[in-house]
Write a protein that holds these residues in place. Sequence first.
Motif, PDB file in Angstrom:
ATOM      1  N   ILE A 134     -58.487 -40.902  11.091  1.00 14.83           N
ATOM      2  CA  ILE A 134     -57.535 -41.753  11.815  1.00 14.83           C
ATOM      3  C   ILE A 134     -56.336 -40.926  12.298  1.00 14.83           C
ATOM      4  CG2 ILE A 134     -55.886 -43.659  11.523  1.00 14.83           C
ATOM      5  CD1 ILE A 134     -57.996 -44.965   9.723  1.00 14.83           C
ATOM      6  N   LYS A 135     -55.843 -40.088  11.432  1.00 17.19           N
ATOM      7  CA  LYS A 135     -54.644 -39.317  11.771  1.00 17.19           C
ATOM      8  C   LYS A 135     -54.883 -38.430  13.000  1.00 17.19           C
ATOM      9  CE  LYS A 135     -51.456 -36.452   9.144  1.00 17.19           C
ATOM     10  NZ  LYS A 135     -51.342 -35.830   7.821  1.00 17.19           N
ATOM     11  N   PHE A 136     -56.060 -37.790  13.067  1.00 17.71           N
ATOM     12  CA  PHE A 136     -56.343 -36.883  14.181  1.00 17.71           C
ATOM     13  C   PHE A 136     -57.321 -37.496  15.195  1.00 17.71           C
ATOM     14  CE2 PHE A 136     -55.133 -34.147  10.609  1.00 17.71           C
ATOM     15  CZ  PHE A 136     -54.102 -33.433  11.192  1.00 17.71           C
ATOM     16  N   SER A 137     -57.664 -38.770  15.000  1.00 26.17           N
ATOM     17  CA  SER A 137     -58.584 -39.480  15.911  1.00 26.17           C
ATOM     18  C   SER A 137     -59.849 -38.679  16.209  1.00 26.17           C
ATOM     19  CB  SER A 137     -57.876 -39.845  17.221  1.00 26.17           C
ATOM     20  OG  SER A 137     -56.953 -40.860  16.996  1.00 26.17           O
ATOM     21  N   ILE A 138     -60.620 -38.469  15.167  1.00 22.21           N
ATOM     22  CA  ILE A 138     -61.858 -37.709  15.350  1.00 22.21           C
ATOM     23  C   ILE A 138     -62.993 -38.442  14.633  1.00 22.21           C
ATOM     24  CG2 ILE A 138     -61.245 -36.203  13.367  1.00 22.21           C
ATOM     25  CD1 ILE A 138     -62.815 -33.968  14.923  1.00 22.21           C
ATOM     26  N   ASN A 139     -64.192 -38.455  15.243  1.00 23.67           N
ATOM     27  CA  ASN A 139     -65.268 -39.219  14.619  1.00 23.67           C
ATOM     28  C   ASN A 139     -65.830 -38.479  13.407  1.00 23.67           C
ATOM     29  OD1 ASN A 139     -68.034 -38.050  15.018  1.00 23.67           O
ATOM     30  ND2 ASN A 139     -67.411 -38.083  17.169  1.00 23.67           N
ATOM     31  N   LYS A 140     -66.393 -39.283  12.495  1.00 29.00           N
ATOM     32  CA  LYS A 140     -66.871 -38.782  11.195  1.00 29.00           C
ATOM     33  C   LYS A 140     -67.865 -37.635  11.345  1.00 29.00           C
ATOM     34  CE  LYS A 140     -67.201 -42.212   7.662  1.00 29.00           C
ATOM     35  NZ  LYS A 140     -67.181 -43.573   8.002  1.00 29.00           N
ATOM     36  N   GLU A 141     -68.821 -37.802  12.281  1.00 36.25           N
ATOM     37  CA  GLU A 141     -69.896 -36.797  12.399  1.00 36.25           C
ATOM     38  C   GLU A 141     -69.360 -35.453  12.868  1.00 36.25           C
ATOM     39  OE1 GLU A 141     -73.661 -39.699  13.377  1.00 36.25           O
ATOM     40  OE2 GLU A 141     -73.298 -37.991  14.672  1.00 36.25           O
ATOM     41  N   LYS A 326     -58.248 -30.494  26.307  1.00 35.92           N
ATOM     42  CA  LYS A 326     -58.243 -30.933  27.715  1.00 35.92           C
ATOM     43  C   LYS A 326     -59.062 -32.207  27.894  1.00 35.92           C
ATOM     44  CE  LYS A 326     -57.773 -26.464  29.920  1.00 35.92           C
ATOM     45  NZ  LYS A 326     -58.680 -25.318  29.904  1.00 35.92           N
ATOM     46  N   ASN A 327     -60.028 -32.416  27.002  1.00 37.28           N
ATOM     47  CA  ASN A 327     -60.948 -33.564  27.122  1.00 37.28           C
ATOM     48  C   ASN A 327     -61.047 -34.267  25.765  1.00 37.28           C
ATOM     49  OD1 ASN A 327     -61.984 -32.961  29.932  1.00 37.28           O
ATOM     50  ND2 ASN A 327     -62.470 -31.051  28.870  1.00 37.28           N
ATOM     51  N   PRO A 328     -59.998 -34.994  25.383  1.00 38.83           N
ATOM     52  CA  PRO A 328     -59.940 -35.503  24.008  1.00 38.83           C
ATOM     53  C   PRO A 328     -61.038 -36.512  23.659  1.00 38.83           C
ATOM     54  CG  PRO A 328     -58.124 -36.358  25.323  1.00 38.83           C
ATOM     55  CD  PRO A 328     -58.785 -35.313  26.157  1.00 38.83           C
ATOM     56  N   GLU A 329     -61.703 -37.089  24.667  1.00 38.99           N
ATOM     57  CA  GLU A 329     -62.773 -38.046  24.365  1.00 38.99           C
ATOM     58  C   GLU A 329     -63.913 -37.386  23.583  1.00 38.99           C
ATOM     59  OE1 GLU A 329     -61.992 -36.877  27.239  1.00 38.99           O
ATOM     60  OE2 GLU A 329     -63.794 -36.109  28.209  1.00 38.99           O
ATOM     61  N   ILE A 330     -64.011 -36.048  23.649  1.00 33.61           N
ATOM     62  CA  ILE A 330     -65.055 -35.344  22.896  1.00 33.61           C
ATOM     63  C   ILE A 330     -64.894 -35.628  21.397  1.00 33.61           C
ATOM     64  CG2 ILE A 330     -65.908 -33.033  22.249  1.00 33.61           C
ATOM     65  CD1 ILE A 330     -65.075 -32.184  25.132  1.00 33.61           C
ATOM     66  N   LYS A 331     -63.646 -35.720  20.949  1.00 33.36           N
ATOM     67  CA  LYS A 331     -63.375 -36.027  19.522  1.00 33.36           C
ATOM     68  C   LYS A 331     -63.925 -37.395  19.134  1.00 33.36           C
ATOM     69  CE  LYS A 331     -58.896 -36.098  19.450  1.00 33.36           C
ATOM     70  NZ  LYS A 331     -57.538 -36.286  18.931  1.00 33.36           N
ATOM     71  N   LEU A 332     -63.943 -38.295  20.113  1.00 33.14           N
ATOM     72  CA  LEU A 332     -64.352 -39.672  19.813  1.00 33.14           C
ATOM     73  C   LEU A 332     -65.869 -39.824  19.875  1.00 33.14           C
ATOM     74  CD1 LEU A 332     -61.824 -41.520  22.186  1.00 33.14           C
ATOM     75  CD2 LEU A 332     -61.435 -40.755  19.840  1.00 33.14           C
TER      76      LEU A 332
END
Length: 423
Positions: A134-141, A326-332
């Motif tokens: 949650i803190k860094f907005s990154i998916n579990k996998e 540059k493309n933060p959606e990759i984290k999601l």
Amino acid sequence: MNIRNEIINITNSINNKSGYSSELLKTYDYGDLDKRDIAYIKRCVFTEIENRFFIDYVISKCSDLELNKLDKIVLEILRMATTEILFMKTADYAVVDEAVELANNLTHYKDYVNAVLREVCRINLDEEDLGDEIKFSINKELLKMLNKSYSKKTVKKLLKSFFYKSDFVIKQNKLKENNLKTNLENQGFVLEQHPFLKDSFIVKNPESTIDTNEFKEGKFIIQDGSCSLCAEVLEPVENSIVLDICAAPGSKSCNIQEITNNQSIIYCNDINENKIYRIKENVNKCGVENVQYMNFDATILQEDLINKFDRILVDAPCSATGVINKNPEIKLFRTKKDVEDLVLIQRKILENCEKYLKKGGILVYSTCSLLKEENEENVDYIENKLNLKREDIDFYGDKNEFIKLMPFQKGTQGFFISKFVKD
Ligand SMILES: C[S@@+](CC[C@H](N)C(=O)[O-])C[C@H]1O[C@@H](n2cnc3c(N)ncnc32)[C@H](O)[C@@H]1O
């Protein structure tokens, strides 16, 4: 055009995975909106995506309804407004009013949006208590894959670096210009020599660099420091035949021809036909010559290319985890399955390219990935399964097994370069 409608439109395109956010934000049709409004839209969309899981967490704390049961438009209105309240300087009351009006126009949830956002304005969170997801907005996998690739300490540094801006780097095109620094400084730009690339400069005040004649005439390209290293490592020489198998939009092909002063022949291939015109555009603008274009799927063997090339660059399609800033959606969105599929594609391309390379020829394999699966493990695969021998790379005065640039070092994006010679 209404700023907030456009924010929701762009965010929806990113949610639908219609392309990288950096590209969507750059090419979106902003109609008659002025520069300030466009800058606001870009910042709001980017910040929302960059902090998506944190923002959803905040909304969930302020809502009686579960987020996954909410109407999609209502959720996007809440995300946008929460971003503005928590991260932008817009007055809270104005944000709430605008969001409520939008909810009233588009949905039946005006009162609900009003109630949630009033809570968001009042919320007081202790961020220390939040987990990394949650803190860094990154998916579990993806977090798990990073943890598999790096120590805990390095993962922490990476997670923070996903919020850093890389340096804005331009690379002088020696086919057209030798005096770039002075010419741009005379126009008020502040340039600093790049720490490890001789014809590259960090621009300290990059706004409007793309409006200069020098840019329009191809006298420089905008290119992260790490990328132009690929061409140097490939060591192209005059009269050699080069294959850039995943070439679009063509910046590394241009770097290669620049090194040989257009005296090698380069074959630029990409699977995506529409992107071939981007390569052509760059090639023409940069004064690059002796280029052949191809459009095939590099995972499928092309018999007529066997033993044809002295140099091959495999700048492979990858998870792009080195360019999350540059493309933060990759984290999601990036999943383990995506990475497994990409590794299969990368290996197939490498197997074919080994066949295209002449004996004694050089192959460079590069990615903008941070993951061991796509980098070190592929180097092992090449060394063990293909007729290619890894060569050390000179970098910063040291001999390196490969070059791995981390996004928390040297102001670059994450990038990986390895070099092989055919036995
Ligand atoms: C990392 S980008 C290349 C960037 C390029 N080398 C440059 O510096 O401008 C990867 C490229 O590979 C292309 N690609 C993806 N899968 C491919 C395949 N199977 N065969 C050929 N090209 C592919 C993509 O369309 C994309 O343009």
